[in-house]
Design an enzyme around this catalytic site. Structure first.
Site, mmCIF file in Angstrom:
data_model
loop_
_atom_site.group_PDB
_atom_site.id
_atom_site.type_symbol
_atom_site.label_atom_id
_atom_site.label_comp_id
_atom_site.label_asym_id
_atom_site.label_seq_id
_atom_site.Cartn_x
_atom_site.Cartn_y
_atom_site.Cartn_z
ATOM 1 N N LYS A 152 0.823 -1.211 0.000
ATOM 2 C CA LYS A 152 0.000 0.000 0.000
ATOM 3 C C LYS A 152 0.859 1.264 0.000
ATOM 4 O O LYS A 152 0.657 2.173 -0.793
ATOM 5 C CB LYS A 152 -0.937 -0.030 1.218
ATOM 6 C CG LYS A 152 -2.008 -1.108 1.107
ATOM 7 C CD LYS A 152 -2.904 -1.170 2.313
ATOM 8 C CE LYS A 152 -2.273 -1.848 3.505
ATOM 9 N NZ LYS A 152 -1.917 -3.271 3.324
ATOM 10 N N ILE A 153 1.842 1.312 0.894
ATOM 11 C CA ILE A 153 2.643 2.536 1.031
ATOM 12 C C ILE A 153 3.661 2.658 -0.106
ATOM 13 O O ILE A 153 3.761 3.700 -0.764
ATOM 14 C CB ILE A 153 3.350 2.561 2.410
ATOM 15 C CG1 ILE A 153 2.305 2.617 3.537
ATOM 16 C CG2 ILE A 153 4.307 3.747 2.507
ATOM 17 C CD1 ILE A 153 2.844 2.350 4.929
ATOM 18 N N THR A 227 11.061 4.523 6.360
ATOM 19 C CA THR A 227 9.859 4.861 7.132
ATOM 20 C C THR A 227 9.099 3.571 7.457
ATOM 21 O O THR A 227 7.910 3.616 7.735
ATOM 22 C CB THR A 227 8.929 5.830 6.358
ATOM 23 O OG1 THR A 227 8.607 5.241 5.094
ATOM 24 C CG2 THR A 227 9.567 7.185 6.144
ATOM 25 N N SER A 228 9.808 2.433 7.410
ATOM 26 C CA SER A 228 9.113 1.164 7.643
ATOM 27 C C SER A 228 9.358 0.639 9.060
ATOM 28 O O SER A 228 8.551 0.892 9.952
ATOM 29 C CB SER A 228 9.528 0.151 6.588
ATOM 30 O OG SER A 228 8.688 -0.965 6.652
ATOM 31 N N ARG A 229 10.468 -0.036 9.272
ATOM 32 C CA ARG A 229 10.812 -0.502 10.620
ATOM 33 C C ARG A 229 12.326 -0.405 10.786
ATOM 34 O O ARG A 229 13.087 -0.739 9.871
ATOM 35 C CB ARG A 229 10.360 -1.954 10.850
ATOM 36 C CG ARG A 229 8.871 -2.119 11.097
ATOM 37 C CD ARG A 229 8.411 -1.517 12.438
ATOM 38 N NE ARG A 229 6.991 -1.713 12.668
ATOM 39 C CZ ARG A 229 6.025 -0.843 12.355
ATOM 40 N NH1 ARG A 229 6.328 0.315 11.785
ATOM 41 N NH2 ARG A 229 4.761 -1.106 12.636
ATOM 42 N N ASP A 253 12.730 7.521 9.841
ATOM 43 C CA ASP A 253 11.573 7.775 10.702
ATOM 44 C C ASP A 253 11.480 6.699 11.770
ATOM 45 O O ASP A 253 10.684 6.810 12.700
ATOM 46 C CB ASP A 253 10.283 7.790 9.862
ATOM 47 C CG ASP A 253 9.069 8.163 10.689
ATOM 48 O OD1 ASP A 253 9.120 9.216 11.367
ATOM 49 O OD2 ASP A 253 8.071 7.407 10.690
ATOM 50 N N GLU A 258 14.540 2.042 18.822
ATOM 51 C CA GLU A 258 13.722 3.220 19.116
ATOM 52 C C GLU A 258 12.823 3.065 20.329
ATOM 53 O O GLU A 258 12.381 4.053 20.911
ATOM 54 C CB GLU A 258 12.843 3.578 17.911
ATOM 55 C CG GLU A 258 11.699 2.577 17.660
ATOM 56 C CD GLU A 258 10.812 2.949 16.471
ATOM 57 O OE1 GLU A 258 11.366 3.292 15.412
ATOM 58 O OE2 GLU A 258 9.582 2.902 16.626
ATOM 59 N N HIS A 290 9.240 8.332 14.370
ATOM 60 C CA HIS A 290 8.160 7.422 13.986
ATOM 61 C C HIS A 290 6.843 8.204 13.851
ATOM 62 O O HIS A 290 5.821 7.841 14.431
ATOM 63 C CB HIS A 290 8.021 6.284 15.000
ATOM 64 C CG HIS A 290 7.428 5.041 14.407
ATOM 65 N ND1 HIS A 290 7.884 3.786 14.707
ATOM 66 C CD2 HIS A 290 6.412 4.856 13.513
ATOM 67 C CE1 HIS A 290 7.169 2.876 14.042
ATOM 68 N NE2 HIS A 290 6.281 3.520 13.310
ATOM 69 N N GLN A 291 6.925 9.276 13.090
ATOM 70 C CA GLN A 291 5.760 10.149 12.959
ATOM 71 C C GLN A 291 5.122 10.077 11.575
ATOM 72 O O GLN A 291 4.194 10.835 11.275
ATOM 73 C CB GLN A 291 6.138 11.608 13.270
ATOM 74 C CG GLN A 291 6.995 12.269 12.185
ATOM 75 C CD GLN A 291 7.234 13.746 12.457
ATOM 76 O OE1 GLN A 291 8.030 14.098 13.314
ATOM 77 N NE2 GLN A 291 6.553 14.615 11.737
ATOM 78 N N ALA A 292 5.622 9.170 10.722
ATOM 79 C CA ALA A 292 5.115 9.143 9.347
ATOM 80 C C ALA A 292 3.602 8.912 9.309
ATOM 81 O O ALA A 292 2.907 9.422 8.445
ATOM 82 C CB ALA A 292 5.844 8.076 8.534
ATOM 83 N N PHE A 293 3.101 8.149 10.267
ATOM 84 C CA PHE A 293 1.657 7.841 10.275
ATOM 85 C C PHE A 293 0.818 8.996 10.813
ATOM 86 O O PHE A 293 -0.403 8.980 10.708
ATOM 87 C CB PHE A 293 1.382 6.617 11.182
ATOM 88 C CG PHE A 293 1.433 6.957 12.656
ATOM 89 C CD1 PHE A 293 2.635 7.079 13.310
ATOM 90 C CD2 PHE A 293 0.267 7.198 13.376
ATOM 91 C CE1 PHE A 293 2.696 7.420 14.658
ATOM 92 C CE2 PHE A 293 0.303 7.537 14.722
ATOM 93 C CZ PHE A 293 1.538 7.650 15.362
#
Ligand code: NAD
Length: 328
Positions: A152-153, A227-229, A253, A258, A290-293
């Site tokens: 999706k992303i 921006t995944s993990r 991200d 983290e 971790h703010q991409a969402f």
């Protein structure tokens, strides 16, 4: 139903409280879930957790012994849950799709910030330093971007890159033939890409897919976006290759270690993670927490889907968003 939330922040409380009812009662714990805190879940029908809560075998066994029936992840990724251990003991649901645009757009924001040195310019102009020295960027138009994971992303992000006139190369374990994307082998993607962006899940296979071994195959000056993990990248190797100049920039991200730091204000703490501390000093490294969402749309969708998942599970005993397959 009584649901205990872990790692709750004010924005979680605000978004979820809109859905509380006589039938659905929420208790918000600030602490993360781990073996030391799992006893807080005693007496609840379900728990709701986020990306940095620990749902390992010890935690799962305790949850089961307390009679907790449901683990509701208020996120898409589930690498923090020992699914194999949970299988057949407790049900796990997630939010597979809350706003892939939020994450893809944040990835693009990081990329543009990095290649046009916006992070440096912002700080300079605040003190009226309008010099351009050191701010020269490069055109994205005509460059090759390697997108790893075209779900999706990744597929949305690939579309953005095409819109910028970039050549998109992709690698996916399960290529999507319906997408107008040029797939290639992973090593070829490493060799040909000016920029590499990670959008696949973290699992045994993808753990440390970016390490010295893979970085050696990449172009000099490659820019890495994650921006995944965090654990898709071996952070120590990343640091080493940034120092050597092999890697031209990194936008992170997410970060391997983290869980103890991200989502919290650590500004008055001594950071004990030397790798992160050194990465942060590099002018070509941009870290977001971790703010991409984190958009209004995504946070609202996360709350509504999670509540639907909980209601569906307790009404029907099953849920469309249940993670059913026990991974090997
Ligand atoms: P998705 O399931 O739609 O897509 C993942 C894609 O990766 C799939 O096409 C799958 O076939 C592919 N894949 C699986 N294993 C692979 C491997 N070993 N190598 C290459 N490709 C592989 O997921 P999505 O919604 O696009 O999310 C992607 C990732 O983004 C999630 O796993 C999650 O970790 C991360 N994420 C981060 C944030 C954030 O705030 N930073 C928010 C949401 C999701």
């Amino acid at each position: 139903m009584k649901i205990a939330f872990f790692d709750s922040k004010s924005y979680d409380i605000d978004s979820f409280n809109k859905f509380k009812s006589d039938n659905l009662k929420f208790k918000f714990f600030e602490t993360k879930l781990n073996p030391d805190t799992v006893s807080l879940a005693n007496g609840y029908d379900g728990i709701c957790v986020f990306v940095n809560d620990t749902v390992n075998s010890e935690v799962i066994d305790k949850l089961v012994s307390y009679g907790v029936k449901l683990i509701a992840l208020r996120c898409a990724g589930f690498n923090n849950v020992d699914l194999k251990h949970a299988y057949g003991k407790i049900n796990v649901v997630r939010v597979p799709d809350y706003s892939p645009y939020a994450v893809a757009e944040h990835t693009l924001a990081l990329l543009l910030t990095s290649v046009r040195n916006i992070h440096k310019a912002y700080i300079r102009t605040k003190s009226f330093n309008f010099a351009l020295t050191g701010l020269m960027g490069f055109d994205l138009h005509g460059k090759t971007i390697g997108v790893i994971g075209t779900g999706k992303i990744g597929s949305i992000f690939a579309g953005f890159c095409k819109g910028l006139g970039m050549r998109v190369l992709a690698y996916d374990k399960f290529p999507n033939k319906n997408l107008d994307i040029e797939y290639t082998e992973l090593n070829k993607l490493f060799e040909a890409s000016d920029i590499i962006s990670l959008h696949c899940p973290l699992n045994e296979e993808s753990y440390h897919m970016i390490s010295k071994n893979s970085i050696d195959k990449m172009k000099n000056g490659v820019i890495i976006l994650n921006t995944s993990r965090g654990a898709l990248i071996n952070s120590e190797d990343l640091l080493e290759e940034i120092r050597s100049g092999k890697i031209g920039g990194a936008c992170l991200d997410v970060y391997e270690e983290e869980s103890e730091l991200f989502f919290e204000d650590n500004s008055d703490m001594i950071i004990k993670d030397d790798t992160l501390a050194l990465l942060m000093t590099m002018p070509n490294v941009i870290v977001t927490s971790h703010q991409a969402f984190f958009t209004k749309e995504a946070v609202s969708n996360i709350a509504s889907t999670t509540v639907n998942n909980i209601n569906e599970f307790f009404e029907n005993g099953s849920c469309d968003n249940e993670i059913k397959n026990c991974p090997k």
